[in-house]
Design an enzyme around this catalytic site. Sequence first.
Site, PDB file in Angstrom:
ATOM      1  N   GLY A  64      -2.718  -0.809  -8.371  1.00 59.64           N
ATOM      2  CA  GLY A  64      -2.422   0.191  -9.392  1.00 59.64           C
ATOM      3  C   GLY A  64      -1.094  -0.135 -10.051  1.00 59.64           C
ATOM      4  O   GLY A  64      -0.343  -0.996  -9.584  1.00 59.64           O
ATOM      5  N   GLY A 113      -5.876  -0.590  -5.424  1.00 59.44           N
ATOM      6  CA  GLY A 113      -6.752  -0.003  -6.440  1.00 59.44           C
ATOM      7  C   GLY A 113      -8.030  -0.795  -6.668  1.00 59.44           C
ATOM      8  O   GLY A 113      -9.077  -0.222  -6.987  1.00 59.44           O
ATOM      9  N   GLU A 136      -0.163  -1.500   0.933  1.00 58.18           N
ATOM     10  CA  GLU A 136       0.713  -0.381   0.542  1.00 58.18           C
ATOM     11  C   GLU A 136       1.894  -0.180   1.482  1.00 58.18           C
ATOM     12  O   GLU A 136       2.925   0.362   1.080  1.00 58.18           O
ATOM     13  CB  GLU A 136      -0.097   0.911   0.441  1.00 58.18           C
ATOM     14  N   ASP A 144      -4.438   4.403   0.165  1.00 56.57           N
ATOM     15  CA  ASP A 144      -5.108   5.468  -0.595  1.00 56.57           C
ATOM     16  C   ASP A 144      -6.440   4.951  -1.148  1.00 56.57           C
ATOM     17  O   ASP A 144      -7.101   4.173  -0.483  1.00 56.57           O
ATOM     18  CB  ASP A 144      -4.163   6.024  -1.677  1.00 56.57           C
TER      19      ASP A 144
END
Length: 349
Positions: A64, A113, A136, A144
């Site tokens: 992301g 992402g 992450e 996530d």
Amino acid sequence: MSEVLIRREGAVGYISLNRPQALHALTGEMCEGISAALSAWRDDPEIAAIVLDHAEGRGFCAGGDVAMVRRSVLEDGGEAGRAFFRAEYRMNHLLFTYPKPVVAFMDGVTMGGGVGLALPCRYRVATENTLFAMPEGAIGLFPDIGAGWYLPRLRARIGVFLVLTGARLDGAECLWAGLATHYLPSEHVAEAKRRMAEQPDTIDAILSELSVEPPPARLARNAERIERLFAADRLEDILAALEGDPSEWAGKEWKAVAAKCPTSAKVALRQFAESLNKRDFANEMALEYRLAARMIMRPDFTEGVRAVLVDKDNAPRWEPAQAEDVTDAMLDEIFAPLAASEEWTPFPT
Ligand code: QUE
């Protein structure tokens, strides 16, 4: 030039990521464009299947737009950052619940992402170019994009291993772990797409025919010790297990885990334990949105993005720096519900 290319070929709708200068890392506008195309095609009788791939250059999707999220934290209190995650998770949920077959071509870097785009798809094609990771923990975030749904359900604690170490898997390992459904040589990818446009009701057969036997998965050789050494739900226990193991492999993985943000690691372990009890993907995304809203406002996130993507010194200073100094009370605050008006919801149906 648009950052997502939308087109139709025969009865197949194409969604092609097109942000080559950032390895197709997702922006909020890209997420909204993908969601709009999926919504329009859901009830379009002329579309039988969707292909999700990248347009030019190397692929597939590096994650992301966390550099934007960092700027938002520093400049507008994180408002734009939260709007990005809201849009991304709505897109993840739309894909997860999508009624038509979607084929993701993970032909290149597939991180964060990008994993969130690929894993909800019915067909997930790995190639010799696939490089899969959930990194992450290196930027003070947490796994996530629905990771709490998919990863704790993998065999042999592979999911916990992936997020605590940030390990990079190749295409053969993705197939072995069930993260990919097929392994194609990249030179067969164009052929697969061409045949799908002609016969979108035979995707299974097309992918099977063009599949090849991948090289042996390195991960398979380490599965037994991953299951044993990553068994605990407490970070301190996993670090101690790795430290107590005499193998060179365990020493290397201890270093990888110890270098990551300790708060990120503890959030991931608690998230995975809680998420195994969830029956509904929307509940998972609502939890992850709470975590995202909290985690981006912690100094570890701005520091982690600084170290990895801004200054690129790869020398983040975590606070707290030690696992034992991340307390349950700190985690309780990160996991607490948001104000009712702030909670994440899926697209209305
Ligand atoms: C953790 C992450 C990301 C990351 C590295 C991490 C991430 C992301 C990128 C990335 C990589 C190359 C680019 C770019 C972004 O790197 O989410 O724009 O060109 O997008 O350790 O979560």
